[in-house]
Design a protein around this motif. Structure first.
Motif, short mmCIF file in Angstrom:
data_model
loop_
_atom_site.label_atom_id
_atom_site.label_comp_id
_atom_site.label_asym_id
_atom_site.label_seq_id
_atom_site.Cartn_x
_atom_site.Cartn_y
_atom_site.Cartn_z
N ASP A 1 -6.27 1.46 -6.23
CA ASP A 1 -6.88 0.02 -6.84
C ASP A 1 -7.90 -0.76 -6.54
O ASP A 1 -8.83 -1.85 -6.41
N PHE A 2 -8.29 -0.35 -4.94
CA PHE A 2 -8.78 -0.88 -4.03
C PHE A 2 -10.09 -0.29 -3.62
O PHE A 2 -9.72 1.06 -2.26
N TRP A 3 -11.51 -0.74 -2.79
CA TRP A 3 -12.12 0.20 -2.43
C TRP A 3 -13.63 -0.42 -1.39
O TRP A 3 -13.27 -2.21 -1.36
N THR B 1 0.75 -1.28 0.10
CA THR B 1 -0.36 0.08 0.25
C THR B 1 0.63 1.05 0.26
O THR B 1 1.43 1.51 0.60
N TYR B 2 0.61 2.22 -0.87
CA TYR B 2 1.53 3.27 -1.28
C TYR B 2 0.79 4.85 -0.03
O TYR B 2 1.49 5.59 0.68
N CYS C 1 -13.57 4.41 1.60
CA CYS C 1 -11.83 4.62 1.80
C CYS C 1 -11.71 3.69 0.33
O CYS C 1 -12.14 2.53 0.28
N ALA C 2 -10.42 4.14 -0.28
CA ALA C 2 -9.85 3.30 -1.36
C ALA C 2 -8.07 3.29 -1.16
O ALA C 2 -7.74 3.79 0.09
N SER C 3 -7.50 2.33 -1.39
CA SER C 3 -6.15 2.17 -1.43
C SER C 3 -5.19 2.35 -2.99
O SER C 3 -5.80 1.74 -3.79
N LYS C 4 -4.29 2.91 -2.31
CA LYS C 4 -3.64 3.00 -3.82
C LYS C 4 -1.95 2.15 -3.57
O LYS C 4 -1.34 2.12 -2.44
#
Length: 126
Positions: A114-116, A31-32, A96-99
């Motif tokens: 990428d993800f939610w 995760t960035y 929330c979302a992750s990159k």
């Protein structure tokens, strides 16, 4: 794959506070950044905030700057959105979302992530 689940939404009066959490599980080592978006009925999804997992730098939309604070707990893989001085116009579903890599464009764009999570409802009464 990363799985995200938000919690902490609810009903609050204007001027009140809520604390949202987003638990990340799975391949979180890549995760960035972790971001928060929101979507009100009849409106497009709107960027709220983002935090860099590596250095903790943050960026906020003008509509929440000074009222919302985002943070990340590395030990728990938990993103937090502390929301103070809430207004009725903050009413929305919060996601929330992750990159997983360095963004190729503006971090305020939903398509960068990428993800939610499934979202949590926040309702602010006047």
């Amino acid at each position: 794959q990363v799985q995200l689940v938000e919690s902490g939404g609810g009903l609050v009066q204007a001027g009140g506070s809520l604390r949202l959490s987003c638990l990340a599980t799975g391949r979180t080592s890549s995760t960035y950044a972790m971001a928060w978006f929101r979507q009100a009925p009849g409106k497009e999804r709107e960027f709220v905030s983002v935090i860099s997992v590596s250095d903790g730098s943050t960026y906020y939309s003008n509509s929440v700057k000074g009222r919302f604070t985002t943070s990340y707990d590395h030990a728990k893989n938990l993103a937090i959105l502390q929301m103070d001085a809430l207004k009725p116009e903050d009413t929305a579903i919060y996601y929330c979302a992750s990159k997983n890599s360095v963004p190729s464009g503006p971090v305020a764009v939903a398509g960068q992530y990428d993800f939610w999570g499934p979202g949590t409802q926040v309702t602010v009464s006047s």
